[in-house]
Design an enzyme around this catalytic site. Sequence first.
Site, PDB file in Angstrom:
ATOM      1  N   LYS A 152      -1.058 146.056 -23.789  1.00 55.74           N
ATOM      2  CA  LYS A 152      -1.051 147.124 -24.798  1.00 55.74           C
ATOM      3  C   LYS A 152      -0.142 148.232 -24.280  1.00 55.74           C
ATOM      4  O   LYS A 152      -0.584 149.156 -23.576  1.00 55.74           O
ATOM      5  CB  LYS A 152      -2.488 147.613 -25.028  1.00 55.74           C
ATOM      6  CG  LYS A 152      -2.711 148.255 -26.368  1.00 55.74           C
ATOM      7  CD  LYS A 152      -4.197 148.331 -26.676  1.00 55.74           C
ATOM      8  CE  LYS A 152      -4.501 149.231 -27.854  1.00 55.74           C
ATOM      9  NZ  LYS A 152      -4.009 148.741 -29.134  1.00 55.74           N
TER      10      LYS A 152
HETATM   11  N1  PMP Z   1      -3.223 143.972 -32.833  1.00 55.12           N
HETATM   12  C1  PMP Z   1      -2.666 145.170 -32.599  1.00 55.12           C
HETATM   13  C2  PMP Z   1      -1.185 145.288 -32.713  1.00 55.12           C
HETATM   14  C3  PMP Z   1      -3.455 146.289 -32.288  1.00 55.12           C
HETATM   15  O1  PMP Z   1      -2.893 147.471 -32.047  1.00 55.12           O
HETATM   16  C4  PMP Z   1      -4.859 146.147 -32.223  1.00 55.12           C
HETATM   17  C5  PMP Z   1      -5.724 147.346 -31.937  1.00 55.12           C
HETATM   18  N2  PMP Z   1      -5.810 147.626 -30.588  1.00 55.12           N
HETATM   19  C6  PMP Z   1      -5.401 144.877 -32.460  1.00 55.12           C
HETATM   20  C7  PMP Z   1      -4.553 143.808 -32.757  1.00 55.12           C
HETATM   21  C8  PMP Z   1      -6.881 144.637 -32.336  1.00 55.12           C
HETATM   22  O2  PMP Z   1      -7.201 144.688 -30.986  1.00 55.12           O
HETATM   23  P1  PMP Z   1      -8.647 145.145 -30.477  1.00 55.12           P
HETATM   24  O3  PMP Z   1      -9.596 144.175 -31.068  1.00 55.12           O
HETATM   25  O4  PMP Z   1      -8.555 145.043 -29.027  1.00 55.12           O
HETATM   26  O5  PMP Z   1      -8.862 146.521 -30.981  1.00 55.12           O
END
Ligand code: PMP
Length: 308
Positions: A158
């Site tokens: 991320k």
């Molecule tokens: N894809 C992207 C591009 C995101 O930014 C997020 C949010 N963090 C998600 C998927 C979902 O991830 P998570 O379940 O970890 O929030």
Amino acid sequence: MKLSFQTPIVRHNGEYINREDATEHHINHSLHYGTWVFEWIRFYNTDLWPKVFKLKEHIERFLYSASVMGMQHNWTYQELYDATLETVARSGETDGYIRPIMYYGQWKMWVYPDPTKIQVECYISVWKRWKYLSDDPIKVKISKTRRIHPDTSDMSAKISGHYANSTIVSLEIKKEWYDEGLLLDTNWYIAEGPWENIFFIRWNKVFTPQLGTILPWITRATIIELFKKEHNITIKEVMIHPNDLMTYDEAFFVGTAAEVTPIASITTESWDIHTYTSGNSESYTMKMKHLYDDVVKWKVKVYIHWLS
Ligand code: PMP
């Protein structure tokens, strides 16, 4: 500037400081090159006290993202885990978001972040809850912009730089009055939303795009496990083409902020509109939405190990 949704105390490296003192120099490697790494974590009001959902997984992904960016630091998993809980406790809030960030600090501006010369910084801040997407089924459009190709970066990390791609999509979609965008990968298969993962349902079968171009892990993995345990349905992780969109009955987004958001329609680039029954009270989507809501608020006791 005071932002009402942010709480007054933040943790900077090892210390708890006032938010007003958490200022950044404009000459800082991560700001210039998009090399910040971060998480977006949710805590919920439960019958006992505020509980953080899947903190372990978020801290693990945070440390993984920092390692992808080559950040050398001394913060251990346990320290960041405990510090996150402590920052929530100090905020006095019972329902909101947590934003840990790690980044390369001031002055050293070569693209190569020489670990002997550059300082790694870490903040944890707590934000009051606000609603990201509506509870009602939303209107989605496939964006003209493609998801970043996995050969060009590590899509499991991320990293703030990836979110330039998400922001371009959001700008395009909001201009056309859609609620959210949907990105295809560079081979024209469905990848994910700018800020969430996607699922589709046909009869009793549930589909989601396979890993590769998408941010994996946390809510997606939760939904896969809940479908298996609660409905005995094994999710099919496959390549999904926009031509398949007309074959599904239901569609929904998932994510820390999106939670489970039913999708009313998806408009393709050629302006075909596919509508879904995701918002019907008997749909799998709505059942999953209610179950997720109960799980994160500790109303279903068997999933207590997901809460800290
Ligand atoms: N894809 C992207 C591009 C995101 O930014 C997020 C949010 N963090 C998600 C998927 C979902 O991830 P998570 O379940 O970890 O929030």
